[in-house]
Write an enzyme that holds these catalytic residues in place. Sequence first.
Site, PDB file in Angstrom:
ATOM      1  N   GLY A   1      33.010  35.143  48.819  1.00  0.00           N
ATOM      2  CA  GLY A   1      32.290  36.360  49.178  1.00  0.00           C
ATOM      3  C   GLY A   1      31.612  36.969  47.966  1.00  0.00           C
ATOM      4  O   GLY A   1      30.552  36.518  47.534  1.00  0.00           O
ATOM      5  N   CYS A   2      32.229  38.001  47.398  1.00  0.00           N
ATOM      6  CA  CYS A   2      31.597  38.758  46.320  1.00  0.00           C
ATOM      7  C   CYS A   2      31.476  37.961  45.028  1.00  0.00           C
ATOM      8  O   CYS A   2      30.528  38.155  44.258  1.00  0.00           O
ATOM      9  CB  CYS A   2      32.367  40.057  46.098  1.00  0.00           C
ATOM     10  SG  CYS A   2      32.278  41.171  47.527  1.00  0.00           S
ATOM     11  N   VAL A   3      32.423  37.073  44.747  1.00  0.00           N
ATOM     12  CA  VAL A   3      32.299  36.241  43.539  1.00  0.00           C
ATOM     13  C   VAL A   3      31.073  35.342  43.658  1.00  0.00           C
ATOM     14  O   VAL A   3      30.258  35.249  42.736  1.00  0.00           O
ATOM     15  CB  VAL A   3      33.572  35.403  43.320  1.00  0.00           C
ATOM     16  CG1 VAL A   3      33.364  34.389  42.208  1.00  0.00           C
ATOM     17  CG2 VAL A   3      34.755  36.313  43.010  1.00  0.00           C
TER      18      VAL A   3
END
Lengths: 215, 215, 215, 215
Positions: free
Chosen positions: C146-148
């Site tokens: 996701g955010c990584v």
Amino acid sequence: MSDQYSAVGYSSTSIGMGSKPAVLVVDWQLAFTDPRFELGGLARLHAARDNTAGLLATARARGIPVAACFTAYCSSKDMPLWKVNAVRKEFFYGHECTAMDPKIFHESDFTYCKNAPSMFFQTPLITWLVRQNIDTLFITGCTTSGCVRATIVDGFSFGFRVQVVADCCGDAEEGPHNDTLRDVGRRYADVIDRATAERHFASAGTAVGAADQKA
Amino acid sequence: MSDQYSAVGYSSTSIGMGSKPAVLVVDWQLAFTDPRFELGGLARLHAARDNTAGLLATARARGIPVAACFTAYCSSKDMPLWKVNAVRKEFFYGHECTAMDPKIFHESDFTYCKNAPSMFFQTPLITWLVRQNIDTLFITGCTTSGCVRATIVDGFSFGFRVQVVADCCGDAEEGPHNDTLRDVGRRYADVIDRATAERHFASAGTAVGAADQKA
Amino acid sequence: MSDQYSAVGYSSTSIGMGSKPAVLVVDWQLAFTDPRFELGGLARLHAARDNTAGLLATARARGIPVAACFTAYCSSKDMPLWKVNAVRKEFFYGHECTAMDPKIFHESDFTYCKNAPSMFFQTPLITWLVRQNIDTLFITGCTTSGCVRATIVDGFSFGFRVQVVADCCGDAEEGPHNDTLRDVGRRYADVIDRATAERHFASAGTAVGAADQKA
Amino acid sequence: MSDQYSAVGYSSTSIGMGSKPAVLVVDWQLAFTDPRFELGGLARLHAARDNTAGLLATARARGIPVAACFTAYCSSKDMPLWKVNAVRKEFFYGHECTAMDPKIFHESDFTYCKNAPSMFFQTPLITWLVRQNIDTLFITGCTTSGCVRATIVDGFSFGFRVQVVADCCGDAEEGPHNDTLRDVGRRYADVIDRATAERHFASAGTAVGAADQKA
């Protein structure tokens, strides 16, 4: 006007207002409105702050969304290379000068931290505007020739209709304030006053209510 | 200065120059330099264009990277709401007015299309700067109170050291040109002349060569 | 590999490390590390958080800059349309789930609020990186898929050398974690482990100290 | 699903479609569709390109705006550090591999050059969307696990409703294509097929016509 700009086609149209307005409020934080701080004693800013407070009361009553920002940094490392002493020395997370002016702050607004002149530069403002289908920006705040001007240019660049509310914008001196309105009024925005903005809010109220249901 | 700005701490430091300069060139396209076009007959712009051409020759000889842009659109749909007639009517992909001025264009430069006042606004410029570890921007182009100013503000906002090369920036009239240098010189940038920039390029040449090997 | 990607030239080079590293830390906030919260009980995330804490201790001792973010919103109006329940319900300014994990937080880091998957999306991170002449990013955090991942893509897009520290990134399940490393390792980044990152920090220490003097 | 993601609240809602759709078309340029080029012979991409061409015919007939991009660079200096051989060697301004696929290109679309995975990253796309009050994005193109995915994440981050048209997106292999739909469908977007998109275009036609009058 008989100037070189209008002679070659600047100022050749007006922008107009759409059906989904929002009000943007630039940097009415204590640093600029509380005389305890180095930048806080300028009378022109206090007058524009008071006008902005009045405009916001009207906007909120009509359901017009309001976004307000303040400027603050974690340290000198995330700060652009400012030549303004107070910013370099005091505009840090949690410093009292970064608190919103109490005449401006309202818990129903979108109030957030920015770190460059423009309210748009690397901030969530564009997402907030897209989520609400906003098409027209009424821009207020300080200083006209600094952060307000940068916000006008970015609002224009993103494709919004930009209305600058002149008597809700303040600067240290009248000259740079007027120079800014002259320059942006030729290219990017309509320059209006608070009364004109408030008349539009009255007519736009219903449409904004509908947009609200989506968000 | 005995103005309200310096009294409260504006202009309280200088920016200085780092070790990795680049030159940014705003909108020296035919629309602004060829009298066949509505905006193309302004004498102040021609003079600044000639100064820029000289500066760029020095920069290229020293290995200083140069980025140059022009403004063009696909249609009115991707265009901000300009009040400038010529932009609305003629600044489209492939129109002759969007061609780079031949005194400015060089195949070794990074030449690209932008669609807002700032050279940075939604363009690949920041990637080109990061890839080369640039820390200092020398800004040139037209018009000073329009796209040059927007580029200064964004270069500052991204954290670069900004040097505005005053005699390589042009505007329709002297007033807004000077107003801009005054406003940005208080807050965001050093205002220098071409000779000062060229002296710095001479000293910075070696460091830029080293950066080049990385890219 | 005998897959379709490598057959057509994916994975055809490596990125390598430059001379000015920084560590990016994605979303190690209590929402993901404290079992009181809906997303906080996933064992793989706890292990990666502990590895990140160790990496950061090494980085700080070497003077390598660290930027860490958390995700929080003012209201649903500035929030993208998340399908993740906990984000919609609890990720608001001041909510306990938005506090940084105490094993990660350090007052010398640049710790800031983001509002989209990527640490870069409309945040001051790029300014902090430019101000320090960073050329290489070591990316850690959650969740990998996701955010990584979004942060990896943006770091690459801005022109940085990207190193993903695999054992400092965590996800709910092993499959999406590995799928992400496979996809980004083919296109945008080198995939390394914590020990490799720490060895590089040892060699890069001096250069970072020099950069620090500028900021 | 009995996975760790749904157990902690991923996939807990759907996004839905608004009243102003647009279609985004990622990288259907000859590099990916013409077998003369290294990346151009992958059968899954050809099939998705054909589906996209059909979807676009329907969209254009209904007056739904279409934005299409290709990837190209001026030189290696403005290019992120790609590990994909063909991009590093051939994706330059004017190279034949950067021409749009003739089954996709239409002069009424907004067709533009991007230089990073995402169609949004430092491109005029956001201005084009704001100018037309778009609220919903139908995303197509290649490759699913690369530039399409990056575009999905950015469209979500800007606050749009994102619909991924699965059979109009192509990848070298089925695995990464499906992994991507799984990951983004949990967090950011609805995953639909071409038939569903076309049914929505039929119902949305009138509203788009109205938006058009503004632009």
